[in-house]
Design a protein around this motif. Sequence first.
Motif, PDB file in Angstrom:
ATOM      1  N   ILE A 169      33.474  44.947  42.695  1.00 23.21           N
ATOM      2  CA  ILE A 169      33.849  45.585  41.433  1.00 23.21           C
ATOM      3  C   ILE A 169      35.283  45.180  41.161  1.00 23.21           C
ATOM      4  O   ILE A 169      36.172  45.415  41.975  1.00 23.21           O
ATOM      5  N   CYS A 170      35.495  44.559  40.024  1.00 21.14           N
ATOM      6  CA  CYS A 170      36.777  43.945  39.720  1.00 21.14           C
ATOM      7  C   CYS A 170      37.499  44.699  38.607  1.00 21.14           C
ATOM      8  O   CYS A 170      36.970  44.857  37.511  1.00 21.14           O
ATOM      9  N   GLY A 171      38.708  45.158  38.897  1.00 24.71           N
ATOM     10  CA  GLY A 171      39.555  45.804  37.906  1.00 24.71           C
ATOM     11  C   GLY A 171      40.678  44.874  37.481  1.00 24.71           C
ATOM     12  O   GLY A 171      40.603  43.655  37.675  1.00 24.71           O
ATOM     13  N   GLU A 172      41.738  45.461  36.920  1.00 26.55           N
ATOM     14  CA  GLU A 172      42.888  44.675  36.472  1.00 26.55           C
ATOM     15  C   GLU A 172      43.658  44.112  37.660  1.00 26.55           C
ATOM     16  O   GLU A 172      43.786  44.764  38.689  1.00 26.55           O
ATOM     17  N   LYS A 173      44.172  42.924  37.489  1.00 22.87           N
ATOM     18  CA  LYS A 173      44.995  42.247  38.482  1.00 22.87           C
ATOM     19  C   LYS A 173      44.338  42.175  39.858  1.00 22.87           C
ATOM     20  O   LYS A 173      44.910  42.611  40.849  1.00 22.87           O
ATOM     21  N   PRO A 174      43.121  41.628  39.916  1.00 24.35           N
ATOM     22  CA  PRO A 174      42.473  41.486  41.221  1.00 24.35           C
ATOM     23  C   PRO A 174      43.210  40.444  42.047  1.00 24.35           C
ATOM     24  O   PRO A 174      43.859  39.551  41.514  1.00 24.35           O
ATOM     25  N   GLY A 175      43.116  40.578  43.327  1.00 23.24           N
ATOM     26  CA  GLY A 175      43.805  39.638  44.206  1.00 23.24           C
ATOM     27  C   GLY A 175      42.863  38.623  44.800  1.00 23.24           C
ATOM     28  O   GLY A 175      41.920  38.152  44.156  1.00 23.24           O
ATOM     29  N   SER A 176      43.091  38.330  46.050  1.00 23.14           N
ATOM     30  CA  SER A 176      42.327  37.292  46.742  1.00 23.14           C
ATOM     31  C   SER A 176      40.872  37.683  46.956  1.00 23.14           C
ATOM     32  O   SER A 176      40.035  36.818  47.188  1.00 23.14           O
ATOM     33  N   LYS A 177      40.552  38.976  46.867  1.00 28.38           N
ATOM     34  CA  LYS A 177      39.154  39.393  47.052  1.00 28.38           C
ATOM     35  C   LYS A 177      38.258  38.775  45.978  1.00 28.38           C
ATOM     36  O   LYS A 177      37.134  38.380  46.260  1.00 28.38           O
ATOM     37  N   LEU A 178      38.755  38.677  44.749  1.00 31.24           N
ATOM     38  CA  LEU A 178      37.977  38.072  43.674  1.00 31.24           C
ATOM     39  C   LEU A 178      37.753  36.590  43.952  1.00 31.24           C
ATOM     40  O   LEU A 178      36.640  36.084  43.806  1.00 31.24           O
ATOM     41  N   THR A 179      38.783  35.901  44.361  1.00 27.18           N
ATOM     42  CA  THR A 179      38.667  34.476  44.687  1.00 27.18           C
ATOM     43  C   THR A 179      37.645  34.264  45.798  1.00 27.18           C
ATOM     44  O   THR A 179      36.771  33.396  45.697  1.00 27.18           O
TER      45      THR A 179
END
Length: 85
Positions: free
Chosen positions: A54-64
């Motif tokens: 679940i992706c919110g604002e300013k995701p970090g390396s987890k999204l990548t």
Amino acid sequence: MKKINNTRNNPFTGCTIVATGKLENFSRDGINNRINSLGATAGSSVTRKTDYVICGEKPGSKLTKARELGITVLTEQEFLNMIPA
């Protein structure tokens, strides 16, 4: 919160879900509690065993990492829309 027992309409039962970034409607503890209430496991890091991010604002390396592993990424609203009523 009570766990939802109706697994037919709940796509999250048995899944591992990781939240990343700032969410509009949840604190970090709040989203993890909601994930657990759905019969899923709230993960802290993205691995091959992760089913959703679940992706919110300013995701970090987890999204990548999720994209690299081909894991389904949901917005907060998409997640909320998938929760059975």
